[in-house]
Motif scaffolding. Sequence first.
Motif, PDB file in Angstrom:
ATOM      1  N   GLY A 116       0.478   1.855  -3.470  1.00 53.45           N
ATOM      2  CA  GLY A 116       1.090   2.607  -2.436  1.00 53.45           C
ATOM      3  C   GLY A 116       2.035   2.062  -1.612  1.00 53.45           C
ATOM      4  N   SER A 117       2.280   0.810  -1.845  1.00 53.05           N
ATOM      5  CA  SER A 117       3.154  -0.046  -0.815  1.00 53.05           C
ATOM      6  C   SER A 117       4.564   0.026  -1.467  1.00 53.05           C
ATOM      7  N   CYS A 118       5.661   0.067  -0.317  1.00 56.31           N
ATOM      8  CA  CYS A 118       6.815   0.250  -1.011  1.00 56.31           C
ATOM      9  C   CYS A 118       7.833  -0.531  -0.042  1.00 56.31           C
ATOM     10  N   ARG A 119       9.091  -0.585  -0.576  1.00 60.59           N
ATOM     11  CA  ARG A 119      10.015  -1.312   0.044  1.00 60.59           C
ATOM     12  C   ARG A 119      11.096  -0.059   0.496  1.00 60.59           C
ATOM     13  N   ILE A 137      15.871   9.682  11.572  1.00 61.67           N
ATOM     14  CA  ILE A 137      16.257   8.426  10.979  1.00 61.67           C
ATOM     15  C   ILE A 137      16.678   8.714   9.397  1.00 61.67           C
ATOM     16  N   ASP A 138      17.476   8.082   8.782  1.00 61.74           N
ATOM     17  CA  ASP A 138      17.759   8.141   7.458  1.00 61.74           C
ATOM     18  C   ASP A 138      16.782   6.857   6.842  1.00 61.74           C
ATOM     19  N   LEU A 139      15.870   7.363   5.908  1.00 65.86           N
ATOM     20  CA  LEU A 139      14.763   6.421   5.196  1.00 65.86           C
ATOM     21  C   LEU A 139      15.166   6.763   3.901  1.00 65.86           C
ATOM     22  N   THR A 140      15.118   5.471   2.994  1.00 65.95           N
ATOM     23  CA  THR A 140      15.356   5.495   1.565  1.00 65.95           C
ATOM     24  C   THR A 140      14.365   4.663   1.042  1.00 65.95           C
TER      25      THR A 140
END
Length: 57
Positions: free
Chosen positions: A47-50, A36-39
């Motif tokens: 450490g959390s992210c969107r 999958i394409d992940l950005t």
Amino acid sequence: MRHVPFFRWVLTLGLVLFACAVGLYAGLDLPETRQIDLTVLAGKPDGSCRVRWSDPY
């Protein structure tokens, strides 16, 4: 007594089996080969992210 080219037959059989294995593997649709394409859009120090992702399948 005639010489039998045993090594040539073994090599030919090995190449045929290898070609069949490659053909079967290429034809299978395995889930672990999908990507999958992940950005990452935003990251935090804890450490959390969107992220944004798209599944081409």
